[in-house]
Design a protein around this motif. Structure first.
Motif, PDB file in Angstrom:
ATOM      1  N   GLY A   1       0.819  -1.211   0.000  1.00 42.47           N
ATOM      2  CA  GLY A   1       0.000   0.000   0.000  1.00 42.47           C
ATOM      3  C   GLY A   1       0.850   1.258   0.000  1.00 42.47           C
ATOM      4  O   GLY A   1       0.532   2.247  -0.667  1.00 42.47           O
ATOM      5  N   GLY A   2       1.947   1.251   0.740  1.00 42.95           N
ATOM      6  CA  GLY A   2       2.856   2.394   0.772  1.00 42.95           C
ATOM      7  C   GLY A   2       3.490   2.652  -0.582  1.00 42.95           C
ATOM      8  O   GLY A   2       3.573   3.794  -1.046  1.00 42.95           O
ATOM      9  N   ARG A   3       3.918   1.589  -1.249  1.00 43.61           N
ATOM     10  CA  ARG A   3       4.528   1.735  -2.572  1.00 43.61           C
ATOM     11  C   ARG A   3       3.501   2.245  -3.590  1.00 43.61           C
ATOM     12  O   ARG A   3       3.811   3.098  -4.426  1.00 43.61           O
ATOM     13  N   GLU A   4       2.283   1.729  -3.514  1.00 46.39           N
ATOM     14  CA  GLU A   4       1.236   2.201  -4.431  1.00 46.39           C
ATOM     15  C   GLU A   4       0.936   3.670  -4.214  1.00 46.39           C
ATOM     16  O   GLU A   4       0.736   4.426  -5.174  1.00 46.39           O
ATOM     17  N   TYR A   5       0.914   4.085  -2.966  1.00 46.34           N
ATOM     18  CA  TYR A   5       0.664   5.501  -2.652  1.00 46.34           C
ATOM     19  C   TYR A   5       1.775   6.382  -3.225  1.00 46.34           C
ATOM     20  O   TYR A   5       1.509   7.429  -3.823  1.00 46.34           O
ATOM     21  N   ILE A   6       3.013   5.957  -3.075  1.00 50.20           N
ATOM     22  CA  ILE A   6       4.150   6.713  -3.608  1.00 50.20           C
ATOM     23  C   ILE A   6       4.037   6.827  -5.129  1.00 50.20           C
ATOM     24  O   ILE A   6       4.220   7.911  -5.694  1.00 50.20           O
ATOM     25  N   ARG A   7       3.724   5.732  -5.792  1.00 50.34           N
ATOM     26  CA  ARG A   7       3.589   5.759  -7.250  1.00 50.34           C
ATOM     27  C   ARG A   7       2.464   6.697  -7.687  1.00 50.34           C
ATOM     28  O   ARG A   7       2.612   7.458  -8.647  1.00 50.34           O
ATOM     29  N   ARG A   8       1.340   6.640  -6.978  1.00 52.90           N
ATOM     30  CA  ARG A   8       0.197   7.501  -7.315  1.00 52.90           C
ATOM     31  C   ARG A   8       0.558   8.979  -7.135  1.00 52.90           C
ATOM     32  O   ARG A   8       0.254   9.817  -7.994  1.00 52.90           O
ATOM     33  N   CYS A   9       1.243   9.307  -6.041  1.00 56.06           N
ATOM     34  CA  CYS A   9       1.665  10.700  -5.821  1.00 56.06           C
ATOM     35  C   CYS A   9       2.647  11.150  -6.897  1.00 56.06           C
ATOM     36  O   CYS A   9       2.561  12.268  -7.404  1.00 56.06           O
ATOM     37  N   ALA A  10       3.580  10.272  -7.250  1.00 54.13           N
ATOM     38  CA  ALA A  10       4.569  10.601  -8.280  1.00 54.13           C
ATOM     39  C   ALA A  10       3.889  10.852  -9.625  1.00 54.13           C
ATOM     40  O   ALA A  10       4.247  11.793 -10.347  1.00 54.13           O
ATOM     41  N   ARG A  11       2.879  10.023  -9.969  1.00 56.63           N
ATOM     42  CA  ARG A  11       2.134  10.238 -11.217  1.00 56.63           C
ATOM     43  C   ARG A  11       1.397  11.570 -11.182  1.00 56.63           C
ATOM     44  O   ARG A  11       1.381  12.305 -12.165  1.00 56.63           O
TER      45      ARG A  11
ATOM     46  N   HIS B   1       5.865   3.562   6.323  1.00 55.31           N
ATOM     47  CA  HIS B   1       4.537   3.405   5.720  1.00 55.31           C
ATOM     48  C   HIS B   1       3.567   4.485   6.171  1.00 55.31           C
ATOM     49  O   HIS B   1       2.366   4.301   6.148  1.00 55.31           O
ATOM     50  N   ASN B   2       4.091   5.627   6.595  1.00 57.32           N
ATOM     51  CA  ASN B   2       3.260   6.722   7.067  1.00 57.32           C
ATOM     52  C   ASN B   2       3.656   7.988   6.330  1.00 57.32           C
ATOM     53  O   ASN B   2       4.690   8.551   6.605  1.00 57.32           O
ATOM     54  N   PRO B   3       2.831   8.470   5.383  1.00 56.60           N
ATOM     55  CA  PRO B   3       3.184   9.665   4.622  1.00 56.60           C
ATOM     56  C   PRO B   3       3.470  10.877   5.490  1.00 56.60           C
ATOM     57  O   PRO B   3       4.285  11.709   5.162  1.00 56.60           O
ATOM     58  N   ALA B   4       2.779  11.002   6.632  1.00 53.04           N
ATOM     59  CA  ALA B   4       2.997  12.153   7.502  1.00 53.04           C
ATOM     60  C   ALA B   4       4.336  12.101   8.221  1.00 53.04           C
ATOM     61  O   ALA B   4       4.811  13.109   8.719  1.00 53.04           O
ATOM     62  N   ALA B   5       4.953  10.921   8.276  1.00 52.27           N
ATOM     63  CA  ALA B   5       6.207  10.772   9.018  1.00 52.27           C
ATOM     64  C   ALA B   5       7.423  11.134   8.200  1.00 52.27           C
ATOM     65  O   ALA B   5       8.534  11.126   8.702  1.00 52.27           O
ATOM     66  N   SER B   6       7.247  11.450   6.964  1.00 58.58           N
ATOM     67  CA  SER B   6       8.387  11.670   6.101  1.00 58.58           C
ATOM     68  C   SER B   6       8.271  12.966   5.337  1.00 58.58           C
ATOM     69  O   SER B   6       7.211  13.320   4.850  1.00 58.58           O
ATOM     70  N   SER B   7       9.368  13.679   5.214  1.00 59.04           N
ATOM     71  CA  SER B   7       9.357  14.915   4.438  1.00 59.04           C
ATOM     72  C   SER B   7       9.614  14.635   2.967  1.00 59.04           C
ATOM     73  O   SER B   7       9.636  15.560   2.168  1.00 59.04           O
ATOM     74  N   VAL B   8       9.812  13.383   2.595  1.00 59.03           N
ATOM     75  CA  VAL B   8      10.100  13.066   1.200  1.00 59.03           C
ATOM     76  C   VAL B   8       8.844  12.974   0.350  1.00 59.03           C
ATOM     77  O   VAL B   8       8.933  12.878  -0.853  1.00 59.03           O
ATOM     78  N   TRP B   9       7.686  12.978   0.951  1.00 57.70           N
ATOM     79  CA  TRP B   9       6.458  12.850   0.166  1.00 57.70           C
ATOM     80  C   TRP B   9       6.270  14.112  -0.573  1.00 57.70           C
ATOM     81  O   TRP B   9       5.727  14.838  -0.915  1.00 57.70           O
TER      82      TRP B   9
END
Length: 140
Positions: free
Chosen positions: A100-110, A132-140
């Motif tokens: 789920g985390g990888r899918e979220y990253i791909r969707r945001c990148a698209r 696996h927590n978007p809020a925990a990372s500044s890389v999103w």
């Protein structure tokens, strides 16, 4: 000030031509990352406006950080009851699994048009580093 804001929100929420009544929603995010003093000050400010018709607050926070064993562990029983009044309804968002985390990253990148820069290795690393927590990372 409270009365003036209450009147403004009530007038806005009951404006003709917008049936049903409109709602003004105030979002407060990352409350769990604030100091105890700030958390209590924000909650006190929210409490002042809880009874204003047409005004709602959505507070994003990790409730466990504000729980008795967390940031607000030294609250008196009265203060704990006060916090329960502020947080009337909770919505738990589950932590994403690895896929789920990888899918979220791909969707945001698209969405932002940088998906061609991500390969599977980088996507996996971003998911792992963010726990696996978007809020925990500044890389999103």
């Amino acid at each position: 000030m409270r009365g003036a804001i209450g009147d403004l929100v009530q007038e806005w929420s009951q404006t003709e031509g917008f049936p049903p009544r409109r709602l003004l929603v105030v979002f407060i995010d990352d409350l769990d990352r604030c100091s105890e003093e700030t958390v209590l000050a924000v909650c006190e400010a929210v409490r002042v406006y809880l009874d204003v018709p047409g005004l709602a607050f959505v507070i994003g926070c990790d409730r466990s950080a504000l729980a008795p064993n967390g940031l607000l562990r030294d609250l008196s029983p009265a203060a704990s009851a006060f916090m329960e009044k502020i947080f009337q309804t909770s919505c738990r968002i589950p932590v994403a699994d690895q896929q789920g985390g990888r899918e979220y990253i791909r969707r945001c990148a698209r969405t932002v048009g940088v998906d061609q820069l991500l390969d599977e290795r980088l996507t996996t690393m971003l998911a792992e580093r963010s726990a696996h927590n978007p809020a925990a990372s500044s890389v999103w």
